[in-house]
Design a protein around this motif. Structure first.
Motif, PDB file in Angstrom:
ATOM      1  N   TRP A  68       0.863  -1.181   0.000  1.00  0.00           N
ATOM      2  CA  TRP A  68       0.000   0.000   0.000  1.00  0.00           C
ATOM      3  C   TRP A  68       0.902   1.233   0.000  1.00  0.00           C
ATOM      4  CZ3 TRP A  68      -0.651  -4.457   2.727  1.00  0.00           C
ATOM      5  CH2 TRP A  68      -1.860  -5.147   2.576  1.00  0.00           C
ATOM      6  N   PRO A  69       1.429   1.642  -1.156  1.00  0.00           N
ATOM      7  CA  PRO A  69       2.451   2.695  -1.197  1.00  0.00           C
ATOM      8  C   PRO A  69       2.000   4.050  -0.648  1.00  0.00           C
ATOM      9  CG  PRO A  69       2.345   1.501  -3.288  1.00  0.00           C
ATOM     10  CD  PRO A  69       1.163   1.087  -2.497  1.00  0.00           C
ATOM     11  N   ALA A  70       0.696   4.334  -0.734  1.00  0.00           N
ATOM     12  CA  ALA A  70       0.216   5.657  -0.335  1.00  0.00           C
ATOM     13  C   ALA A  70      -0.216   5.721   1.122  1.00  0.00           C
ATOM     14  CB  ALA A  70      -0.960   6.073  -1.233  1.00  0.00           C
ATOM     15  N   PHE A  71      -0.093   4.620   1.839  1.00  0.00           N
ATOM     16  CA  PHE A  71      -0.590   4.570   3.214  1.00  0.00           C
ATOM     17  C   PHE A  71       0.549   4.441   4.221  1.00  0.00           C
ATOM     18  CE2 PHE A  71      -4.176   3.019   0.709  1.00  0.00           C
ATOM     19  CZ  PHE A  71      -5.244   3.698   1.276  1.00  0.00           C
ATOM     20  N   PRO A  73       0.313   3.834   8.537  1.00  0.00           N
ATOM     21  CA  PRO A  73       1.118   2.616   8.390  1.00  0.00           C
ATOM     22  C   PRO A  73       0.612   1.737   7.254  1.00  0.00           C
ATOM     23  CG  PRO A  73      -0.483   2.334  10.133  1.00  0.00           C
ATOM     24  CD  PRO A  73      -0.600   3.768   9.689  1.00  0.00           C
ATOM     25  N   SER A  74       1.391   0.736   6.937  1.00  0.00           N
ATOM     26  CA  SER A  74       1.023  -0.211   5.896  1.00  0.00           C
ATOM     27  C   SER A  74       1.153  -1.628   6.446  1.00  0.00           C
ATOM     28  CB  SER A  74       1.949  -0.032   4.683  1.00  0.00           C
ATOM     29  OG  SER A  74       1.617  -0.921   3.649  1.00  0.00           O
ATOM     30  N   PRO A  75       0.105  -2.447   6.371  1.00  0.00           N
ATOM     31  CA  PRO A  75      -1.193  -2.154   5.768  1.00  0.00           C
ATOM     32  C   PRO A  75      -1.964  -1.106   6.565  1.00  0.00           C
ATOM     33  CG  PRO A  75      -1.278  -4.249   6.920  1.00  0.00           C
ATOM     34  CD  PRO A  75       0.159  -3.830   6.922  1.00  0.00           C
ATOM     35  N   PRO A  76      -2.838  -0.389   5.879  1.00  0.00           N
ATOM     36  CA  PRO A  76      -3.560   0.716   6.521  1.00  0.00           C
ATOM     37  C   PRO A  76      -4.623   0.218   7.484  1.00  0.00           C
ATOM     38  CG  PRO A  76      -4.313   0.410   4.271  1.00  0.00           C
ATOM     39  CD  PRO A  76      -3.143  -0.496   4.445  1.00  0.00           C
ATOM     40  N   GLY A  77      -5.014   1.090   8.391  1.00  0.00           N
ATOM     41  CA  GLY A  77      -6.077   0.775   9.330  1.00  0.00           C
ATOM     42  C   GLY A  77      -7.437   0.916   8.683  1.00  0.00           C
ATOM     43  N   PRO A  78      -8.491   0.465   9.378  1.00  0.00           N
ATOM     44  CA  PRO A  78      -9.838   0.483   8.814  1.00  0.00           C
ATOM     45  C   PRO A  78     -10.395   1.876   8.565  1.00  0.00           C
ATOM     46  CG  PRO A  78      -9.876  -0.151  11.133  1.00  0.00           C
ATOM     47  CD  PRO A  78      -8.439  -0.145  10.710  1.00  0.00           C
ATOM     48  N   ASP A  79      -9.811   2.903   9.183  1.00  0.00           N
ATOM     49  CA  ASP A  79     -10.307   4.251   8.943  1.00  0.00           C
ATOM     50  C   ASP A  79      -9.789   4.829   7.624  1.00  0.00           C
ATOM     51  OD1 ASP A  79      -7.737   4.270  10.020  1.00  0.00           O
ATOM     52  OD2 ASP A  79      -7.969   6.288  10.826  1.00  0.00           O
ATOM     53  N   LEU A  80      -8.831   4.159   6.992  1.00  0.00           N
ATOM     54  CA  LEU A  80      -8.284   4.641   5.722  1.00  0.00           C
ATOM     55  C   LEU A  80      -8.824   3.866   4.521  1.00  0.00           C
ATOM     56  CD1 LEU A  80      -4.563   5.222   6.750  1.00  0.00           C
ATOM     57  CD2 LEU A  80      -6.387   6.915   6.530  1.00  0.00           C
ATOM     58  N   ILE A  81      -9.401   2.702   4.786  1.00  0.00           N
ATOM     59  CA  ILE A  81     -10.031   1.918   3.726  1.00  0.00           C
ATOM     60  C   ILE A  81     -11.496   1.733   4.084  1.00  0.00           C
ATOM     61  CG2 ILE A  81     -10.154  -0.329   2.598  1.00  0.00           C
ATOM     62  CD1 ILE A  81      -7.202  -0.544   2.695  1.00  0.00           C
ATOM     63  N   GLY A  82     -12.384   2.173   3.197  1.00  0.00           N
ATOM     64  CA  GLY A  82     -13.813   1.998   3.405  1.00  0.00           C
ATOM     65  C   GLY A  82     -14.245   0.666   2.834  1.00  0.00           C
ATOM     66  N   LEU A  83     -14.524  -0.297   3.717  1.00  0.00           N
ATOM     67  CA  LEU A  83     -14.879  -1.637   3.276  1.00  0.00           C
ATOM     68  C   LEU A  83     -16.372  -1.863   3.493  1.00  0.00           C
ATOM     69  CD1 LEU A  83     -13.837  -4.353   2.189  1.00  0.00           C
ATOM     70  CD2 LEU A  83     -13.445  -5.050   4.565  1.00  0.00           C
ATOM     71  N   VAL A  84     -17.080  -2.111   2.403  1.00  0.00           N
ATOM     72  CA  VAL A  84     -18.513  -2.401   2.449  1.00  0.00           C
ATOM     73  C   VAL A  84     -18.672  -3.909   2.312  1.00  0.00           C
ATOM     74  CG1 VAL A  84     -20.774  -1.933   1.446  1.00  0.00           C
ATOM     75  CG2 VAL A  84     -18.988  -0.179   1.353  1.00  0.00           C
ATOM     76  N   PRO A 154     -15.364   7.779   7.594  1.00  0.00           N
ATOM     77  CA  PRO A 154     -13.976   8.146   7.908  1.00  0.00           C
ATOM     78  C   PRO A 154     -13.239   8.850   6.768  1.00  0.00           C
ATOM     79  CG  PRO A 154     -14.443   5.844   8.472  1.00  0.00           C
ATOM     80  CD  PRO A 154     -15.551   6.318   7.595  1.00  0.00           C
ATOM     81  N   ALA A 155     -13.934   9.120   5.636  1.00  0.00           N
ATOM     82  CA  ALA A 155     -13.305   9.725   4.446  1.00  0.00           C
ATOM     83  C   ALA A 155     -12.119   8.882   3.976  1.00  0.00           C
ATOM     84  CB  ALA A 155     -12.873  11.163   4.730  1.00  0.00           C
ATOM     85  N   PRO A 156     -12.367   7.621   3.616  1.00  0.00           N
ATOM     86  CA  PRO A 156     -11.270   6.725   3.235  1.00  0.00           C
ATOM     87  C   PRO A 156     -10.612   7.124   1.926  1.00  0.00           C
ATOM     88  CG  PRO A 156     -13.372   5.736   2.701  1.00  0.00           C
ATOM     89  CD  PRO A 156     -13.682   6.984   3.475  1.00  0.00           C
ATOM     90  N   LYS A 157      -9.364   6.702   1.753  1.00  0.00           N
ATOM     91  CA  LYS A 157      -8.655   6.914   0.492  1.00  0.00           C
ATOM     92  C   LYS A 157      -9.006   5.839  -0.538  1.00  0.00           C
ATOM     93  CE  LYS A 157      -4.460   9.040   2.419  1.00  0.00           C
ATOM     94  NZ  LYS A 157      -2.968   8.896   2.494  1.00  0.00           N
TER      95      LYS A 157
END
Length: 219
Positions: A68-71, A73-84, A154-157
Protein backbone atom coordinates in the motif's frame (compact mmCIF):
# COMPACT_ATOMS: atom_id res chain seq x y z
CA UNK A 1 -1.62 7.48 -12.68
CA UNK A 2 -0.80 9.05 -9.32
CA UNK A 3 0.98 7.02 -6.64
CA UNK A 4 -0.81 3.67 -6.29
CA UNK A 5 -3.03 3.10 -3.27
CA UNK A 6 -2.56 -0.65 -3.45
CA UNK A 7 -0.43 -2.81 -5.72
CA UNK A 8 -0.28 -6.60 -6.06
CA UNK A 9 2.06 -8.97 -7.88
CA UNK A 10 1.03 -12.59 -8.43
CA UNK A 11 -1.15 -12.37 -5.32
CA UNK A 12 -2.66 -15.65 -4.14
CA UNK A 13 -4.62 -17.00 -1.22
CA UNK A 14 -5.34 -20.65 -0.46
CA UNK A 15 -7.68 -21.97 2.20
CA UNK A 16 -6.60 -25.21 3.85
CA UNK A 17 -3.83 -27.52 2.71
CA UNK A 18 -3.20 -30.82 1.02
CA UNK A 19 -6.11 -32.55 -0.68
CA UNK A 20 -8.64 -30.21 0.91
CA UNK A 21 -6.90 -26.99 -0.20
CA UNK A 22 -9.02 -24.43 -2.05
CA UNK A 23 -7.28 -21.78 -4.13
CA UNK A 24 -9.54 -18.72 -3.83
CA UNK A 25 -7.21 -16.15 -5.46
CA UNK A 26 -4.48 -17.09 -7.89
CA UNK A 27 -1.80 -14.97 -9.56
CA UNK A 28 -3.56 -11.59 -9.34
CA UNK A 29 -1.50 -8.57 -10.39
CA UNK A 30 -3.21 -5.19 -10.31
CA UNK A 31 -2.75 -1.54 -9.39
CA UNK A 32 -5.48 0.62 -7.86
CA UNK A 33 -5.05 4.39 -7.64
CA UNK A 34 -7.17 7.30 -6.48
CA UNK A 35 -8.60 7.65 -9.99
CA UNK A 36 -9.58 3.98 -10.31
CA UNK A 37 -13.27 3.31 -10.84
CA UNK A 38 -13.40 -0.43 -11.40
CA UNK A 39 -15.96 -3.21 -11.13
CA UNK A 40 -15.07 -6.88 -10.86
CA UNK A 41 -17.76 -9.42 -11.70
CA UNK A 42 -17.88 -13.17 -11.28
CA UNK A 43 -20.04 -16.01 -10.06
CA UNK A 44 -20.33 -16.92 -6.38
CA UNK A 45 -17.14 -18.61 -5.21
CA UNK A 46 -14.98 -17.06 -7.93
CA UNK A 47 -12.74 -15.33 -5.36
CA UNK A 48 -14.12 -11.78 -5.38
CA UNK A 49 -14.67 -11.48 -1.64
CA UNK A 50 -11.28 -12.98 -0.79
CA UNK A 51 -9.61 -10.55 -3.19
CA UNK A 52 -11.27 -7.58 -1.49
CA UNK A 53 -10.23 -8.87 1.94
CA UNK A 54 -6.63 -9.16 0.73
CA UNK A 55 -6.71 -5.63 -0.72
CA UNK A 56 -8.06 -4.32 2.59
CA UNK A 57 -5.32 -6.05 4.56
CA UNK A 58 -7.85 -8.27 6.36
CA UNK A 59 -6.21 -11.45 5.04
CA UNK A 60 -2.58 -12.29 4.41
CA UNK A 61 -1.55 -13.72 1.05
CA UNK A 62 -0.23 -17.26 0.89
CA UNK A 63 1.83 -16.33 -2.19
CA UNK A 64 2.79 -13.22 -4.13
CA UNK A 65 3.05 -9.71 -2.75
CA UNK A 66 0.81 -6.80 -1.87
CA UNK A 67 1.71 -3.31 -0.69
CA UNK A 68 0.00 0.00 0.00
CA UNK A 69 2.45 2.70 -1.20
CA UNK A 70 0.22 5.66 -0.34
CA UNK A 71 -0.59 4.57 3.21
CA UNK A 72 1.23 4.90 6.49
CA UNK A 73 1.12 2.62 8.39
CA UNK A 74 1.02 -0.21 5.90
CA UNK A 75 -1.19 -2.15 5.77
CA UNK A 76 -3.56 0.72 6.52
CA UNK A 77 -6.08 0.77 9.33
CA UNK A 78 -9.84 0.48 8.81
CA UNK A 79 -10.31 4.25 8.94
CA UNK A 80 -8.28 4.64 5.72
CA UNK A 81 -10.03 1.92 3.73
CA UNK A 82 -13.81 2.00 3.41
CA UNK A 83 -14.88 -1.64 3.28
CA UNK A 84 -18.51 -2.40 2.45
CA UNK A 85 -19.19 -6.02 3.39
CA UNK A 86 -21.99 -8.27 2.17
CA UNK A 87 -23.11 -8.96 5.73
CA UNK A 88 -22.48 -5.46 7.03
CA UNK A 89 -25.90 -5.10 8.63
CA UNK A 90 -26.98 -2.25 10.87
CA UNK A 91 -27.54 -2.58 14.61
CA UNK A 92 -31.30 -2.53 14.98
CA UNK A 93 -31.30 -0.77 18.37
CA UNK A 94 -29.35 2.24 17.05
CA UNK A 95 -30.66 4.91 14.69
CA UNK A 96 -28.96 5.63 11.39
CA UNK A 97 -26.76 8.39 12.81
CA UNK A 98 -25.43 6.19 15.60
CA UNK A 99 -24.89 3.25 13.26
CA UNK A 100 -22.81 5.42 10.95
CA UNK A 101 -20.94 6.96 13.90
CA UNK A 102 -20.11 3.70 15.65
CA UNK A 103 -16.87 2.82 13.76
CA UNK A 104 -15.60 6.37 14.29
CA UNK A 105 -16.27 6.21 18.03
CA UNK A 106 -14.59 2.82 18.27
CA UNK A 107 -11.58 4.31 16.48
CA UNK A 108 -11.30 6.99 19.17
CA UNK A 109 -12.88 9.97 17.46
CA UNK A 110 -15.11 12.23 19.53
CA UNK A 111 -17.35 15.28 19.49
CA UNK A 112 -17.49 17.59 16.50
CA UNK A 113 -15.19 15.39 14.41
CA UNK A 114 -17.70 12.54 14.61
CA UNK A 115 -20.73 14.75 13.97
CA UNK A 116 -19.17 16.38 10.93
CA UNK A 117 -18.02 13.05 9.49
CA UNK A 118 -21.45 11.47 9.94
CA UNK A 119 -23.25 14.47 8.44
CA UNK A 120 -20.92 14.44 5.45
CA UNK A 121 -21.39 10.72 4.84
CA UNK A 122 -25.18 10.92 5.08
CA UNK A 123 -25.16 13.81 2.63
CA UNK A 124 -22.98 11.84 0.19
CA UNK A 125 -25.51 9.00 0.03
CA UNK A 126 -28.66 11.11 0.24
CA UNK A 127 -29.83 10.10 3.73
CA UNK A 128 -29.58 13.43 5.53
CA UNK A 129 -33.28 13.37 6.42
CA UNK A 130 -33.14 9.85 7.83
CA UNK A 131 -30.50 10.27 10.54
CA UNK A 132 -32.93 9.60 13.40
CA UNK A 133 -34.70 6.66 11.75
CA UNK A 134 -34.31 3.15 13.09
CA UNK A 135 -33.23 0.46 10.59
CA UNK A 136 -36.69 -1.16 10.80
CA UNK A 137 -38.20 2.06 9.39
CA UNK A 138 -35.97 2.12 6.31
CA UNK A 139 -36.54 0.61 2.89
CA UNK A 140 -34.10 -2.00 1.59
CA UNK A 141 -32.40 0.63 -0.54
CA UNK A 142 -32.04 3.02 2.39
CA UNK A 143 -30.53 0.26 4.55
CA UNK A 144 -27.87 -0.38 1.90
CA UNK A 145 -27.20 3.37 1.66
CA UNK A 146 -26.78 3.60 5.44
CA UNK A 147 -24.28 0.73 5.33
CA UNK A 148 -22.46 2.62 2.60
CA UNK A 149 -22.48 5.84 4.66
CA UNK A 150 -20.87 3.98 7.55
CA UNK A 151 -17.97 2.97 5.30
CA UNK A 152 -17.62 6.49 3.88
CA UNK A 153 -17.74 8.38 7.20
CA UNK A 154 -13.98 8.15 7.91
CA UNK A 155 -13.30 9.72 4.45
CA UNK A 156 -11.27 6.73 3.24
CA UNK A 157 -8.66 6.91 0.49
CA UNK A 158 -9.79 3.56 -0.91
CA UNK A 159 -13.31 2.11 -1.10
CA UNK A 160 -13.75 -1.64 -1.51
CA UNK A 161 -17.39 -2.67 -1.88
CA UNK A 162 -18.49 -6.30 -1.85
CA UNK A 163 -21.86 -6.58 -3.61
CA UNK A 164 -23.01 -3.23 -2.17
CA UNK A 165 -26.35 -3.28 -3.98
CA UNK A 166 -27.07 -6.74 -2.61
CA UNK A 167 -30.61 -7.93 -3.13
CA UNK A 168 -31.92 -4.63 -4.54
CA UNK A 169 -33.87 -4.56 -7.78
CA UNK A 170 -32.08 -3.25 -10.85
CA UNK A 171 -33.23 0.43 -10.71
CA UNK A 172 -32.38 0.71 -7.00
CA UNK A 173 -29.04 -1.06 -7.55
CA UNK A 174 -28.11 1.34 -10.32
CA UNK A 175 -29.03 4.35 -8.15
CA UNK A 176 -26.88 3.04 -5.30
CA UNK A 177 -23.90 2.31 -7.54
CA UNK A 178 -24.22 5.79 -9.03
CA UNK A 179 -24.13 7.34 -5.57
CA UNK A 180 -21.12 5.18 -4.70
CA UNK A 181 -19.16 6.38 -7.71
CA UNK A 182 -20.07 10.00 -7.01
CA UNK A 183 -19.03 9.55 -3.38
CA UNK A 184 -15.66 8.20 -4.51
CA UNK A 185 -15.31 11.24 -6.77
CA UNK A 186 -16.17 13.57 -3.88
CA UNK A 187 -13.61 11.92 -1.61
CA UNK A 188 -10.98 11.54 -4.36
CA UNK A 189 -10.84 7.88 -3.33
CA UNK A 190 -10.06 4.80 -5.38
CA UNK A 191 -13.03 2.47 -5.90
CA UNK A 192 -13.33 -1.25 -6.58
CA UNK A 193 -16.79 -2.83 -6.57
CA UNK A 194 -17.29 -6.60 -6.61
CA UNK A 195 -20.63 -7.95 -7.82
CA UNK A 196 -22.17 -11.07 -9.28
CA UNK A 197 -24.42 -8.89 -11.42
CA UNK A 198 -23.67 -6.79 -14.46
CA UNK A 199 -23.08 -3.15 -13.55
CA UNK A 200 -23.92 -0.14 -15.73
CA UNK A 201 -20.98 0.20 -18.12
CA UNK A 202 -20.99 4.00 -18.02
CA UNK A 203 -20.25 4.11 -14.29
CA UNK A 204 -16.90 2.35 -14.34
CA UNK A 205 -13.76 3.11 -16.29
CA UNK A 206 -12.43 -0.41 -15.81
CA UNK A 207 -14.24 -3.74 -15.93
CA UNK A 208 -12.61 -6.85 -14.52
CA UNK A 209 -13.81 -10.39 -13.96
CA UNK A 210 -12.84 -13.12 -11.51
CA UNK A 211 -12.73 -16.58 -13.06
CA UNK A 212 -11.68 -19.44 -10.77
CA UNK A 213 -9.56 -17.10 -8.66
CA UNK A 214 -7.88 -15.35 -11.57
CA UNK A 215 -8.41 -11.70 -12.49
CA UNK A 216 -9.29 -11.07 -16.12
CA UNK A 217 -9.50 -7.56 -17.51
CA UNK A 218 -12.52 -6.91 -19.73
CA UNK A 219 -11.27 -3.45 -20.59
Amino acid sequence: MTAPLVRTDELAHTYGSGLTAVVAVHGVSCVIGAETRAVVTGRAGAGKTTLLHLLAGMKKPTAGTIDWPAFEPSPPGPDLIGLVLQDGGLLRDLDVRLNVALPLVLAGRTGTAVRDAVDGALELVGLTGFAKKAPRDLTGEQIRLAILARALAPAPKLILADDPAGWLDRPAAERLLGRLVRAADGLAAGLLVATAEQAPAELFGERWAMVDGKLVRDR
